[in-house]
Design a protein around this motif. Structure first.
Motif, short mmCIF file in Angstrom:
data_model
loop_
_atom_site.label_atom_id
_atom_site.label_comp_id
_atom_site.label_asym_id
_atom_site.label_seq_id
_atom_site.Cartn_x
_atom_site.Cartn_y
_atom_site.Cartn_z
N ARG A 82 0.83 -1.22 0.00
CA ARG A 82 0.00 0.00 0.00
C ARG A 82 0.86 1.27 0.00
N LEU A 83 1.98 1.23 0.72
CA LEU A 83 2.84 2.41 0.79
C LEU A 83 3.74 2.57 -0.43
N ILE A 84 4.03 1.45 -1.11
CA ILE A 84 4.95 1.50 -2.26
C ILE A 84 4.30 0.87 -3.49
N PRO A 85 3.57 1.64 -4.26
CA PRO A 85 3.00 1.11 -5.50
C PRO A 85 4.13 0.69 -6.45
N LEU A 86 3.85 -0.26 -7.30
CA LEU A 86 4.86 -0.78 -8.22
C LEU A 86 5.48 0.32 -9.07
N GLU A 87 4.67 1.26 -9.54
CA GLU A 87 5.20 2.34 -10.40
C GLU A 87 6.26 3.15 -9.65
N ASP A 88 6.01 3.43 -8.38
CA ASP A 88 6.98 4.18 -7.58
C ASP A 88 8.24 3.35 -7.33
#
Length: 133
Positions: A82-88
């Motif tokens: 939730r805190l680290i989306p794949l795009e980021d």
């Protein structure tokens, strides 16, 4: 998927209070699973963000009291996603693949949360990250 904002989520949950206390070493926060979060008053802002997201997840899941290690791991993985989306994650990996601390700072998470995210990638996510080499 867009990264969550735990403090914004907390504002929307008016029944939950956060109390700033001194907790034992290594314990960042605790919750009663319903309406109360105890947060260590000595945490850095990024630690507060991650700890709050973790405790809010326990509340969402209805967890009360101490949880088994497998349950804690499940919560940690959910929070990391939730805190680290794949795009980021992909963007951070493109410029800082070798330095976990730099990546964590860029993603505004603790190195531990980033580690949880990296260690629990699904096959599709792994393929996406490998294609950025």
């Amino acid at each position: 998927m867009v990264s969550i904002h735990p403090w914004r989520e907390l504002r929307a949950l008016s029944h939950i209070t956060v109390e700033w206390v001194e907790l034992p070493e290594g314990v960042h926060a605790r919750t009663n699973g319903v309406d109360r979060i105890l947060m260590d008053k000595w945490l850095l802002q990024v630690e507060r963000r991650c700890a709050l997201a973790h405790e809010l997840q326990h509340i969402r899941m209805g967890h009360r009291g101490h949880q088994l290690p497998r349950v804690e791991l499940m919560v940690r993985v959910i929070v990391a996603r939730r805190l680290i989306p794949l795009e980021d994650l992909v963007a951070a990996c493109c410029w800082s693949r070798e330095n976990l601390w730099e990546m964590a700072e860029e993603l505004w998470v603790t190195p531990e949360v980033l580690w949880d995210r990296l260690m629990h990638l699904d096959a599709k996510e792994r393929d996406v990250l490998n294609s950025t080499d």
